[in-house]
Design a protein around this motif. Structure first.
Motif, mmCIF file in Angstrom:
data_model
loop_
_atom_site.group_PDB
_atom_site.id
_atom_site.type_symbol
_atom_site.label_atom_id
_atom_site.label_comp_id
_atom_site.label_asym_id
_atom_site.label_seq_id
_atom_site.Cartn_x
_atom_site.Cartn_y
_atom_site.Cartn_z
ATOM 1 N N LEU A 111 -6.412 -41.483 0.252
ATOM 2 C CA LEU A 111 -6.664 -40.365 1.166
ATOM 3 C C LEU A 111 -7.798 -40.668 2.142
ATOM 4 O O LEU A 111 -7.813 -40.149 3.259
ATOM 5 N N TRP A 112 -8.751 -41.511 1.717
ATOM 6 C CA TRP A 112 -9.834 -41.895 2.629
ATOM 7 C C TRP A 112 -9.270 -42.677 3.816
ATOM 8 O O TRP A 112 -9.685 -42.476 4.957
ATOM 9 N N TRP A 113 -8.316 -43.561 3.539
ATOM 10 C CA TRP A 113 -7.686 -44.327 4.613
ATOM 11 C C TRP A 113 -6.878 -43.404 5.521
ATOM 12 O O TRP A 113 -6.899 -43.557 6.753
ATOM 13 N N VAL A 114 -6.171 -42.455 4.953
ATOM 14 C CA VAL A 114 -5.391 -41.508 5.750
ATOM 15 C C VAL A 114 -6.329 -40.638 6.587
ATOM 16 O O VAL A 114 -6.061 -40.367 7.769
ATOM 17 N N GLY A 115 -7.444 -40.219 5.992
ATOM 18 C CA GLY A 115 -8.442 -39.446 6.742
ATOM 19 C C GLY A 115 -9.006 -40.241 7.908
ATOM 20 O O GLY A 115 -9.184 -39.707 9.006
ATOM 21 N N ALA A 116 -9.270 -41.530 7.670
ATOM 22 C CA ALA A 116 -9.756 -42.392 8.756
ATOM 23 C C ALA A 116 -8.706 -42.500 9.856
ATOM 24 O O ALA A 116 -9.031 -42.463 11.050
ATOM 25 N N ALA A 117 -7.443 -42.631 9.473
ATOM 26 C CA ALA A 117 -6.363 -42.718 10.453
ATOM 27 C C ALA A 117 -6.280 -41.436 11.285
ATOM 28 O O ALA A 117 -6.117 -41.494 12.509
ATOM 29 N N LEU A 118 -6.401 -40.298 10.643
ATOM 30 C CA LEU A 118 -6.362 -39.021 11.372
ATOM 31 C C LEU A 118 -7.540 -38.896 12.330
ATOM 32 O O LEU A 118 -7.379 -38.463 13.473
ATOM 33 N N LEU A 119 -8.724 -39.266 11.856
ATOM 34 C CA LEU A 119 -9.915 -39.201 12.706
ATOM 35 C C LEU A 119 -9.778 -40.139 13.905
ATOM 36 O O LEU A 119 -10.070 -39.748 15.045
ATOM 37 N N LEU A 120 -9.322 -41.362 13.663
ATOM 38 C CA LEU A 120 -9.116 -42.302 14.765
ATOM 39 C C LEU A 120 -8.071 -41.780 15.744
ATOM 40 O O LEU A 120 -8.224 -41.915 16.966
ATOM 41 N N GLY A 121 -7.019 -41.161 15.230
ATOM 42 C CA GLY A 121 -6.000 -40.584 16.092
ATOM 43 C C GLY A 121 -6.543 -39.453 16.952
ATOM 44 O O GLY A 121 -6.213 -39.350 18.136
#
Length: 117
Positions: free
Chosen positions: A10-20
């Motif tokens: 979920l940390w990686w998914v959160g990073a992806a959302l933030l970068l997006g």
């Protein structure tokens, strides 16, 4: 719910959302490629891969996207949408009428029907 280790993806998914989300502001198509790398790392994590493999997946996928997909997308976008200058860049080279004395300290001009300081 499992332990914290099982939910690390979920940390990686959160990073992806933030970068997006930040990509929406920059519109440079760099951060969205890094978001793709983050999603790849999330997949490695979800499959049980170690942290070093997650980082490698993030780096490899991000670089591949930056070197292949980004240039193609930029060419495609530029061919479909003409570049339109806005704000100050749109007024470079235009002739203005001095309304007040203009110096290095200030002044007012009329440009395209508006008065600018």
């Amino acid at each position: 719910m499992g332990s914290g280790v099982e939910m690390d993806w979920l940390w990686w998914v959160g990073a992806a959302l933030l970068l997006g989300l930040v990509e929406i502001i920059s519109l440079d198509l760099v951060l969205i490629m890094l978001a793709g790398g983050s999603l790849a790392a999330a997949g490695v994590n979800a499959a049980g891969g170690p942290l070093w493999l997650q980082i490698v997946a993030f780096a490899v996928v991000s670089v591949i996207l930056l070197l292949t997909l980004r240039p193609w997308l930029l060419r495609h976008l530029r061919s479909r949408v003409p570049l339109t200058e806005t704000n100050v860049a749109a007024h470079v080279g235009r002739t203005a009428l001095a309304v007040d004395r203009v110096s290095e300290f200030g002044g007012r001009v009329k440009l395209v029907g508006e008065v600018w300081t």
